[in-house]
Design an enzyme around this catalytic site. Structure first.
Site, PDB file in Angstrom:
ATOM      1  N   ARG A   1       0.823  -1.211   0.000  1.00  0.00           N
ATOM      2  CA  ARG A   1       0.000   0.000   0.000  1.00  0.00           C
ATOM      3  C   ARG A   1       0.858   1.262   0.000  1.00  0.00           C
ATOM      4  O   ARG A   1       0.563   2.239  -0.689  1.00  0.00           O
ATOM      5  CB  ARG A   1      -0.948  -0.044   1.223  1.00  0.00           C
TER       6      ARG A   1
ATOM      7  N   LYS B   1       2.989  39.634  -4.741  1.00  0.00           N
ATOM      8  CA  LYS B   1       1.582  39.402  -5.056  1.00  0.00           C
ATOM      9  C   LYS B   1       0.716  40.575  -4.611  1.00  0.00           C
ATOM     10  O   LYS B   1       1.210  41.534  -4.000  1.00  0.00           O
ATOM     11  CB  LYS B   1       1.126  38.100  -4.389  1.00  0.00           C
TER      12      LYS B   1
ATOM     13  N   GLU C   1       3.074  40.093  -9.662  1.00  0.00           N
ATOM     14  CA  GLU C   1       1.713  39.765 -10.098  1.00  0.00           C
ATOM     15  C   GLU C   1       0.984  41.047 -10.479  1.00  0.00           C
ATOM     16  O   GLU C   1       0.955  41.998  -9.691  1.00  0.00           O
ATOM     17  CB  GLU C   1       0.987  39.057  -8.938  1.00  0.00           C
TER      18      GLU C   1
ATOM     19  N   ASP D   1      -2.570  37.769 -13.779  1.00  0.00           N
ATOM     20  CA  ASP D   1      -3.515  37.011 -12.969  1.00  0.00           C
ATOM     21  C   ASP D   1      -4.954  37.227 -13.400  1.00  0.00           C
ATOM     22  O   ASP D   1      -5.451  38.367 -13.388  1.00  0.00           O
ATOM     23  CB  ASP D   1      -3.348  37.421 -11.497  1.00  0.00           C
TER      24      ASP D   1
END
Lengths: 284, 284, 284, 284, 284, 284
Positions: free
Chosen positions: F104, F171, F201, F222
């Site tokens: 697994r 940003k 950005e 963006d």
């Protein structure tokens, strides 16, 4: 019988893994991975760029082994050897990527530890003919204490305690808080283990006399002028081990040792000794 | 706005914990535990014994906090300040045991980082009036890279890449294995991320011309004599960032910078700068 | 001044975290989480079910603190106190979930360490009027050495070395490989740190004489019958610390101590002493 | 097919590393490093000094492997075997230093786990002819739970839950906070996973009836006198697994089991069983 | 009483620390550190960009707490709440740097766990009026199993076993190696703990009959067509818990559940459910 | 030369160890340990159940190696290969227990990473004939960032920055706090390392013009509509690298790329791509 101190891989492994991880970051060696094919075999030589004493070769080579478990090394100058400038320390066969990616980790370790061993060796050499031993302190690089103390031994020095728990050292601040040497020593003897040595830091001859009367194992003679130091050594002879300490540097160490003191401890060996210049030359 | 670089506790915490654990060993501070009552309050001052630039005060004080979470500090000279010899850096209030037990861990960190900041500051000062910036290398102490690079910034220097993964630096060994600059750069551009800058190490003007023609972001001018370096800088102007490297020391740095090179990288700052002498005086 | 040995949170924290993690597994306390509301406050009392000496209360309570940082405890019987059966050791206020979930971790620590302290106390009591001290060995539970040696101190015993690195103990196997006591001691003195004490294990009076002549700090008198032990102690008086060892149990310890030996080391204290029965009663 | 429970190296590795690190400290085995040459080969035998059941041989030998990866062992008595006093358990070939340095770590693990296996075996033997199974509890040594529960299996016992997350056990404190068995079981069934068994602790027959009516998987019959226990077992037959618990010791276990109860859980096996006496004899 | 499952900080702390460390790298948030003053306070709102069920808010907010211990949050929609697109989940007050630096770590955790909770909720909704429960599998993201299984519970699903050790599940590969169901079950019963449930995977009705005859706790009916599944459920009723498994997806789950099977396990919930779109808006 | 990106074992080792430990819990694989003899050899084949691109085979196989160091694998489809449904990826020889116990962990890793590689490959295919590159984001699974970014490369995508420290990305929140693009860029240039690229950005053409005038390395466009995006790309040509971002999905990516933008970043690749269905078939 081996006369060179040796190192346990199980002790230095986490240090080398951490150092390598720090250099690899998240993405690994983006330059080498892009340029060098994964399966290309490589060969390189670890070289001393300056003269010095080699220390830390095993952990340095371990960095290559972490990157290529089939890595093999032929050691020319093992720990404790003195390298001339330009001399080969070891030849390393591994995948080319492992050599380039592990280079800086290996050299940073080897350079620092060899720098300490070299500095220690040079200080020890200044004491030729005297019985004093050069010892280190706890002023080591965070995370590298065991390796740096090992390097001091490789350089011919001896180790003071490794930490706060393997010997008792009563310092000025302790004395101030305990209200004197006698009370401090009484408290230590009440609680301390019988296998721990007891050293007391003294700054005056009066303090020294008090410590000696209490039968301590060693006295740390802190920042005494040479004359006082000489008298202190005379009084302690046969009663306690004597250690001189306090801002001692390579150029002052012989004068200190000539007082007859048995140990000279020098923090400079581990906190300020310059690295030895070592390099890795890949044989294309 | 803060002009001093700052440090994230979450980043330096494991370093300080490891350093403290290394000093405490298994049994902790046997001397202090025997002599100083657990509840006795204490007060101490962190002092610069020599003049220098402070760096690493936060992680240093964190050592005391790990031992006494009620520890409080009044900072006199934060990171980035210049201390005169004898000047207080911070006053610390904590239980007396925490002060004595954490002393060496705190000072080892503060002394090493301040040593690097001081050395960097002094090198930066030598370049006054020139536009060149002082940058570090990856020749750092294993386990302390982020802190040492931080200290370089505190000293007024700039950081080169942090590891093998945050910028591409094509060195002589890569060139040898790739068969030349053009092929190496081609391979890098094929695989590399667009946010990674690309620097190529060159040793000759011919190599420089080849690298410039490929439009690399920066060139590392390795071990060039001053005249060649000057010509290299002239050719690269406006086309790539220029960096001089190779055994540059404090006393040679200005001559190098006067060639007009934009960056001067100095491994010595982190692998061999002496520690700043700092001490902790407990106020009994 | 505190006469009770104290514990550093920074040292025991990883042990408690590991123990708690081991009990919580991946999903935590599924029973309590299902039954007890998250915000329900709780109050519980830690009780001694049998009489004994309390040791390890701080790390035990730390388990609750990891589960509820607002947890508060009123300590009735601090480490070093003697509890009668049924007596309250501490009252704990925390969220009910924290009490139920942390219970087993806390009690496992407290029970084991108090068991060791109690056993040590009882052995120490058997030596009343004699000058011999009870000391522990390195026969401790993997991962708990520092805490178990602390418990021995709480019980009134003293600590032998904490590990292989904080004192030199030359044992029979070393002697066999070195070719005798004199050579073994020579090698140790050549390489060893000056702050480490040197003890040699001897099995015969002839070996003892050889060790004493070499000026060692202590002699471990291994598995000697009482008569030989008495003679050994007589010969060593004033020359080296004497330690008796080898299968000594509570019911034989006094006879051994009556030989005049200064230290009696008993592995049983840490490898086989039964836990003290302690419980947590939640006040609904 | 192997009938002996087996151990996964990946599970016990951290325990052994931690135990070895604890013994090595910072400087390693200063005695052995000084006396025994690094390359000297060695041979030793692990011996049972007292009779008992062997458990934990693999993790014990792993300590030597961490010190010398070329270490080889010939196992005479694997886990699950019964050793007579004086019998060899395994022969180990490794560098002499690895044998001396790893000795205590290996023996501490082997002695403790074999002590638990031996105690369990002896309790199981007392139940001969009865169908009751001996089970352990969560009263294990902090950090060693998985190994100690393994030792219980080697001794012929069965394991109760490993922690708070792999089965539901509603105890008296839960009942008090939930306001009764029915409500507690309702809450558990609402939130719990379908693969977790549900056991409820009951102290009276009335509680037992309530629990049985709710269809729980098992009932923990706590501290009942033998007569009540017998009646409880009678009522629960075919409806829920029955477990007796509460201060059961080797000398009382048979009487408890004769009530017909299916499981007898004994905390003493892991919190208070004495270690088996094991030793390492180096063949010089 | 709280009906929402809850999370233990001590369990999720290492996951959040690791995630944050992964984002910070060696140098931390170079953009924010350059632009935002260290002491500037900030305020932000965590917003759901799409509709879904909130899960993992506590570990998400813990990322901010690691960066600013004075961080405070006002929770609008706690775990288990259903958010509409655009709705505020929590308002966070912390230093502006902490908000910007912790943003991605917090959102990655919250988005993934809420995605799983949302997917589970939607599958559960498809079974309205049926008694079948939705359960997860071990097909989880490496390192996040406990958190992802928690998210399944928040979505209204139930948990299958957490790992290989908290229940027995005999699968086809086991049967092949054991030579049949009867022998496999015999071996399990011989060695297994009495608190572990036993489930057997069957692919045919013949296998089912064999398993039922052995009295197993549950049967995993693997990849059966609906008709066979219906018959299997009929045969198992009152004898064992029934679980359907094998490539079940949201659009096929109701048909499966209509067979009367008690549990429907769906790996898709954790290995392939899309993240919920969540964002952090800083209030300048 | 290898064209497939490669992975360093030293980097993925902790991830695989953690994943395996999470599945093993405290007691390991109780089913397999009960049923399969410890020494039984085994053979298995890793199979793709659905078509897709293989990624992560090495770390997946490492799970088996941790359980059986003699494990050997024959790789049919190395990372970067495209598997058809039903095709064998690798044959593995190891002890049967290792195969069943590691299954697994291995498949969870392989399935997730191959899922990301497959999704990336499919998105890259949609851009055939266009020059735009597909890049990832920091919206990765906590703890798996380096592996997931590797999978993106295997799928033919390129990597954006790995964390907050290896590139500067200004940003909207930064701009708000700094008071505009010019001031933010000034602050970054003052403090930032010269080897870090600088991206800003922008949401409008006016912001774009301001950023371009400042000479930034890249602009993140963006959430622009296609027309605005086309104009932005036109203005930025030759002045800065252009990147489109914001909710781009496989079915919208081509239209975005046709605007001429150089980079298209898609968070969906790592936060929401479904796992590839892979299985392990044991050859009995």
């Amino acid at each position: 019988m081996s006369e060179t101190p040796s190192l346990l891989e199980v002790l230095y492994e986490p240090v080398v893994r951490r150092a390598l991880a720090e250099d690899l970051g998240r993405a690994g060696d983006v330059t080498t991975d892009a340029i060098v094919p994964a399966s290309l075999p490589g060969r390189a030589v670890v070289v001393a760029r300056a003269a010095g004493r080699v220390a830390g070769l095993e952990p340095a080579l371990f960095a290559f082994r972490l990157l290529d478990q089939d890595c093999r090394a032929d050691v020319c100058l093992a720990d404790g050897s003195d390298a001339a400038a330009g001399q080969a320390i070891a030849h390393v066969n591994a995948r080319a990527r492992a050599l380039l990616t592990g280079e800086r980790t290996a050299l940073n370790l080897l350079g620092r530890l060899s720098g300490i061993a070299t500095a220690t060796r040079d200080v020890v050499a200044r004491l030729e003919g005297l019985k004093a031993r050069v010892v280190d302190t706890r002023k080591t690089t965070p995370g590298l204490r065991a390796l740096e103390k090992y390097a001091v031994r490789v350089g011919g020095g001896s180790n003071h305690r490794y930490g706060l728990d393997d010997a008792v050292l009563v310092k000025d601040n302790h004395l101030a808080l305990a209200g004197g040497i006698a009370e401090a020593v009484r408290r230590v003897r009440k609680s301390g283990g019988h296998m721990l040595k007891l050293e007391v830091e003294v700054e005056t001859l009066a303090q020294l006399d008090e410590a000696l009367a209490l039968g301590v194992d060693a006295v740390l003679l802190d920042n005494m002028d040479l004359e006082t130091l000489r008298e202190a050594v005379r009084r302690a002879r046969g009663r306690a081990l004597t250690e001189a300490s306090g801002g001692i540097r390579p150029d002052t160490v012989r004068a200190v040792a000539e007082t007859g003191v048995e140990l000279v401890s020098i923090g400079w060996l581990t906190h300020s000794a310059p690295a030895l210049d070592v390099a890795l030359d890949v044989v294309a």
